[in-house]
Design a protein around this motif. Structure first.
Motif, short mmCIF file in Angstrom:
data_model
loop_
_atom_site.label_atom_id
_atom_site.label_comp_id
_atom_site.label_asym_id
_atom_site.label_seq_id
_atom_site.Cartn_x
_atom_site.Cartn_y
_atom_site.Cartn_z
N LEU A 1 0.82 -1.22 0.00
CA LEU A 1 0.00 0.00 0.00
C LEU A 1 0.84 1.25 0.00
CD1 LEU A 1 -2.96 -0.41 2.49
CD2 LEU A 1 -2.92 -0.62 -0.01
N ALA A 2 2.00 1.20 0.67
CA ALA A 2 2.90 2.36 0.70
C ALA A 2 3.23 2.79 -0.73
CB ALA A 2 4.16 2.02 1.48
N GLU A 3 3.48 1.80 -1.57
CA GLU A 3 3.84 2.11 -2.96
C GLU A 3 2.62 2.52 -3.79
OE1 GLU A 3 6.53 -0.76 -4.62
OE2 GLU A 3 6.66 0.30 -6.54
N TYR A 4 1.44 2.05 -3.41
CA TYR A 4 0.21 2.46 -4.11
C TYR A 4 -0.22 3.87 -3.71
CZ TYR A 4 -0.98 -2.48 -5.35
OH TYR A 4 -1.01 -3.76 -5.85
N THR A 5 0.06 4.27 -2.47
CA THR A 5 -0.53 5.53 -1.97
C THR A 5 0.45 6.70 -1.88
OG1 THR A 5 -0.08 4.87 0.31
CG2 THR A 5 -2.28 4.35 -0.55
N LEU A 6 1.65 6.48 -1.31
CA LEU A 6 2.54 7.62 -1.02
C LEU A 6 2.90 8.46 -2.25
CD1 LEU A 6 4.75 6.30 1.91
CD2 LEU A 6 3.34 8.36 1.95
N PRO A 7 3.01 7.88 -3.46
CA PRO A 7 3.30 8.74 -4.62
C PRO A 7 2.25 9.83 -4.84
CG PRO A 7 3.74 6.45 -5.17
CD PRO A 7 3.05 6.45 -3.81
N PHE A 8 1.03 9.62 -4.38
CA PHE A 8 -0.05 10.59 -4.58
C PHE A 8 -0.05 11.72 -3.54
CE2 PHE A 8 -1.77 6.70 -6.50
CZ PHE A 8 -2.20 7.19 -7.72
N VAL A 9 0.64 11.50 -2.43
CA VAL A 9 0.54 12.43 -1.29
C VAL A 9 1.55 13.57 -1.45
CG1 VAL A 9 0.65 12.65 1.23
CG2 VAL A 9 -0.18 10.51 0.19
N LYS A 10 1.09 14.80 -1.22
CA LYS A 10 1.97 15.99 -1.22
C LYS A 10 2.93 15.87 -0.05
CE LYS A 10 -1.78 19.33 -1.89
NZ LYS A 10 -2.62 20.27 -1.17
N VAL A 11 4.09 16.48 -0.16
CA VAL A 11 4.94 16.62 1.02
C VAL A 11 4.15 17.50 2.01
CG1 VAL A 11 7.11 17.58 1.89
CG2 VAL A 11 7.07 16.25 -0.23
N GLY A 12 4.04 17.04 3.25
CA GLY A 12 3.20 17.74 4.23
C GLY A 12 1.85 17.07 4.42
N GLY A 13 1.50 16.14 3.52
CA GLY A 13 0.24 15.39 3.64
C GLY A 13 0.46 14.06 4.37
N SER A 14 -0.54 13.19 4.35
CA SER A 14 -0.44 11.92 5.08
C SER A 14 -1.11 10.77 4.34
CB SER A 14 -1.13 12.01 6.45
OG SER A 14 -0.72 13.12 7.16
N PHE A 15 -0.53 9.60 4.56
CA PHE A 15 -1.14 8.33 4.16
C PHE A 15 -1.87 7.82 5.41
CE2 PHE A 15 0.39 3.61 3.73
CZ PHE A 15 -0.90 3.17 3.45
N LEU A 16 -3.18 7.62 5.29
CA LEU A 16 -4.00 7.17 6.42
C LEU A 16 -4.20 5.67 6.28
CD1 LEU A 16 -6.64 10.06 6.23
CD2 LEU A 16 -4.49 9.99 7.53
N VAL A 17 -3.54 4.93 7.15
CA VAL A 17 -3.57 3.45 7.07
C VAL A 17 -4.73 2.96 7.93
CG1 VAL A 17 -2.17 1.36 7.31
CG2 VAL A 17 -1.03 3.58 7.03
N MET A 18 -5.64 2.19 7.33
CA MET A 18 -6.79 1.63 8.06
C MET A 18 -6.66 0.12 8.06
SD MET A 18 -9.78 3.98 6.36
CE MET A 18 -11.08 3.52 7.50
N LYS A 19 -6.50 -0.46 9.24
CA LYS A 19 -6.18 -1.89 9.30
C LYS A 19 -6.92 -2.59 10.43
CE LYS A 19 -3.23 -2.51 5.99
NZ LYS A 19 -3.44 -3.55 4.98
N GLY A 20 -6.95 -3.92 10.33
CA GLY A 20 -7.46 -4.76 11.41
C GLY A 20 -6.31 -5.24 12.27
N SER A 21 -6.47 -6.44 12.81
CA SER A 21 -5.53 -6.90 13.85
C SER A 21 -4.10 -7.12 13.37
CB SER A 21 -6.07 -8.16 14.50
OG SER A 21 -6.39 -9.07 13.48
N ALA A 22 -3.86 -7.19 12.07
CA ALA A 22 -2.49 -7.40 11.58
C ALA A 22 -1.71 -6.09 11.43
CB ALA A 22 -2.52 -8.13 10.24
N ALA A 23 -2.31 -4.98 11.87
CA ALA A 23 -1.74 -3.65 11.60
C ALA A 23 -0.28 -3.50 12.04
CB ALA A 23 -2.59 -2.59 12.30
#
Ligand code: SAM
Length: 240
Positions: A157-179
């Protein structure tokens, strides 16, 4: 979770739904179960389950990221599927500007129909793979927030999401028990792609299911070679 319990649980979190928003959720639920008979959208179709495991679960991220409730932020939802978590967020917080990405045309068509029926504005729907769109200058490093629910493990997911985020923005990780384990395995990918874990929140849904929201801040640009070619992040996750 009945509709009444959904309304009350949100009130407890300081979110008061309007009549219009309650009706939008009802319409969304009806469209989901009707279309699901023709197109595979979700395994969850029982009304109380949809309200808990899709609608309420999608909104939990806004319990911890308060800017989602009030600010005119941009959010991209990778692998939105039938619209989770971004459509419930858009219904409740209409000031958000939402982009939904999915690789499957049939799901994209459904999303378009829901957006039209619910009369939502400030929503863009993109058909394609995160790996391709993440290299498009119109989308790369353009968003305040990126998220993805039930799409892949954190390293991928890091590779799917972080390229879209501005510097200063955030990747919001939503997970269950394996988080926590996924975060540890994904640490190298997050750092390489410009992210740093800022905060973790753990909580339970009203049925007792464990959930985590992890806030990964983007503090450096993502190197140009990421995301790699479609399919590679999942086949060869960074750091594995
Ligand atoms: N996020 C939704 C949810 O929580 O219900 C859908 C989850 S569904 C299990 C995963 C979705 O991610 C599918 O609709 C699939 O088409 C999409 N997907 C998987 N990999 C993708 C990629 N690399 N780019 C875009 N969409 C992707």
């Amino acid at each position: 979770m009945t509709v009444e319990a959904f309304i009350i649980a949100l009130e407890k979190a300081g979110i008061n739904l309007t009549e219009q928003q309650i009706q939008q959720f009802e319409l969304y639920f009806n469209m989901l179960v009707t279309r699901n008979k023709q197109v595979n959208l979700t395994a969850i179709t029982e009304k109380n389950d949809v309200y808990l495991k899709h609608f309420y679960d999608s909104l939990t991220v806004a319990f911890y990221v308060s800017a989602l409730r009030t600010d005119d932020k941009t959010l991209i939802d990778i692998g939105a599927g039938a619209g989770f978590p971004s459509l419930p967020l858009k219904i409740v917080f209409p000031q958000l500007r939402i982009t939904m990405v999915d690789a499957l045309q049939k799901r994209v068509n459904f999303l378009q129909d829901v957006v039209t029926e619910l009369n939502l504005s400030g929503v863009e729907i993109v058909h394609g793979r995160a790996e391709d769109i993440g290299q498009d200058p119109n989308y790369r490093e353009k968003f305040d927030y990126a998220t993805a629910r039930a799409v892949a493990r954190t390293s991928v997911l890091a590779e799917y999401t972080l390229p879209f985020v501005k510097v200063g923005g955030s990747f919001l990780v939503m997970k269950g028990s394996a988080a926590e384990q996924e975060l540890a395995e994904g640490q190298r990918a997050l750092t390489l792609l410009g992210g740093t874990l800022n905060e973790t929140f753990d909580f339970s849904l009203p049925n007792g299911d464990k959930r985590y929201v992890q806030i990964v801040n983007k503090n450096k640009k993502t190197p140009k070679q990421y995301p790699r070619q479609a399919g590679t992040p999942n086949k060869k996750p960074i750091g594995h």
